[in-house]
Design a protein around this motif. Sequence first.
Motif, short mmCIF file in Angstrom:
data_model
loop_
_atom_site.label_atom_id
_atom_site.label_comp_id
_atom_site.label_asym_id
_atom_site.label_seq_id
_atom_site.Cartn_x
_atom_site.Cartn_y
_atom_site.Cartn_z
N VAL A 148 -2.62 4.30 -3.08
CA VAL A 148 -2.64 3.23 -4.07
C VAL A 148 -2.48 1.92 -3.32
N ASP A 149 -3.52 1.12 -3.33
CA ASP A 149 -3.51 -0.20 -2.70
C ASP A 149 -3.41 -1.23 -3.82
N PHE A 198 -0.55 4.14 -11.80
CA PHE A 198 -1.87 4.21 -11.18
C PHE A 198 -2.32 5.67 -11.03
N ALA A 234 -6.46 -5.32 -11.17
CA ALA A 234 -6.02 -5.29 -9.79
C ALA A 234 -5.37 -6.63 -9.42
N ALA A 285 -3.84 7.69 -7.98
CA ALA A 285 -4.13 7.57 -6.56
C ALA A 285 -5.61 7.85 -6.30
N ASP A 286 -6.15 7.27 -5.24
CA ASP A 286 -7.57 7.50 -4.95
C ASP A 286 -7.76 8.86 -4.26
N ARG A 345 0.85 -1.19 0.00
CA ARG A 345 0.00 0.00 0.00
C ARG A 345 0.89 1.24 0.00
N ARG A 377 -5.80 11.67 -6.70
CA ARG A 377 -5.89 11.47 -8.15
C ARG A 377 -4.55 11.65 -8.86
N ARG A 402 -6.19 -3.65 -4.63
CA ARG A 402 -7.48 -3.16 -5.11
C ARG A 402 -7.38 -2.24 -6.32
N SER A 403 -6.20 -1.67 -6.53
CA SER A 403 -6.05 -0.66 -7.59
C SER A 403 -5.60 -1.31 -8.90
#
Length: 413
Positions: free
Chosen positions: A87-88, A79, A102, A81-82, A49, A56, A91-92
């Motif tokens: 960034v996991d 990626f 993912a 980022a959320d 993680r 974003r 899940r990402s």
Amino acid sequence: MGVRHWLVGLTAVVVMSGGTAACSVRHSTHATIDVDAAVALADQPVHVRVSGLRAREAVTVASLAADAQGRRWRGEATFAADGDGVVDLDRSAPVSGSYGGADGMGLFWSMRPPTGDPDEAWFSPGYPEAAGAFEVRLTVTVAGREIAARTLTRQWTAAGVTHRSLTLGVDGVAGVLFLPSPGAVRRPGVLLFGGSEGGVGRKYDAALLASHGYPALALGYFGAAGLPETLRDIPLEYFVTAARLLRAQPGADPGGVVVNGYSRGSEAALLLAESYPDLVRGAILYAPNDTVWSSFPAGGNAWTIGGVPVPRTAIPVTHVAGPVLAIAGGKDRLWQSAAQAQRIMQHLDDAHVTAAHQALVYPDAGHGVGSFPYLAAGTSSPGTVARRLGGTRDADAAARSDGWPKVLAFLAA
């Protein structure tokens, strides 16, 4: 856990003449890489993680590891980022990179060599009896600047696992024996051997199985010092000698061994289960064959028993006493291992074998359907003359990730 670097995020707002506001884009200068296990067995997943990023923000996470020849393999994924700047990897899904979708371990199995076709390359960090572990460096890059890094250790052997090389002169067989930590619960020994590639293979598998508590012997039966040069007239009694040696080891269940054969080796494994049911308590067959083929190269007989060639017919299973697990890829290009695995199950049904038997068929995988996961592997056989094995790197990786825990469960049953 190492030193953690936390994000310091700044947003500059400049008020322009005429009342127009604009944002000057700033990128993250620090991030944190959290993992649940910085040191773990090579067949164990780690959960990665990355935090401390801007919401974003585009970020590239990369993996880097050196093989036994010093070549630096690399995987990477970009990626977004959320909203929390995280960034996991579990899940990402990356927007681009060496793998898609993912996948928490995608950066490990998708690594590519510095040159050449990844489909023709296999990552080998050094055999487990020589190097007990290898390192993977993870990096985080934003706007071309590395802002975090962390090194993970991937182990072939757990604490207390020992190994010993076996020779024909001393032991009657050639291979490498891996034993669990002394005092471990007795478990069945696992006898592993490969196919037409020859030599003493399956060492990684044996080291990992010993780390899970199973005495394991990676056996060579041709193509190594003192052994026949080719897969021709190999006596099944040679495997029996190895199985009895393994069964007698400290920590091994004296009730019998599990044989684990890959490709042409699956023929020997099934023949052993049929011919020596009191010794073989189970069989694991990777990319299997249900029929005895000729020697390799062709022109003779592959196997003998009692000095007599084993007939080139369907392998009988009427005396199989232990469970059988067959694992195959639906896009195997060397032979039709999926159909052959299913025929083995049908033969066992027809013979009214009561021991559990199951075929795992992965439709998009090839001949490289096994065995342990998370190591970068190609889809062509290594060597001077590459043979297409079928499947894709990602499909084979998915098959290994799903199949390996089921192999461990099979052994534990």
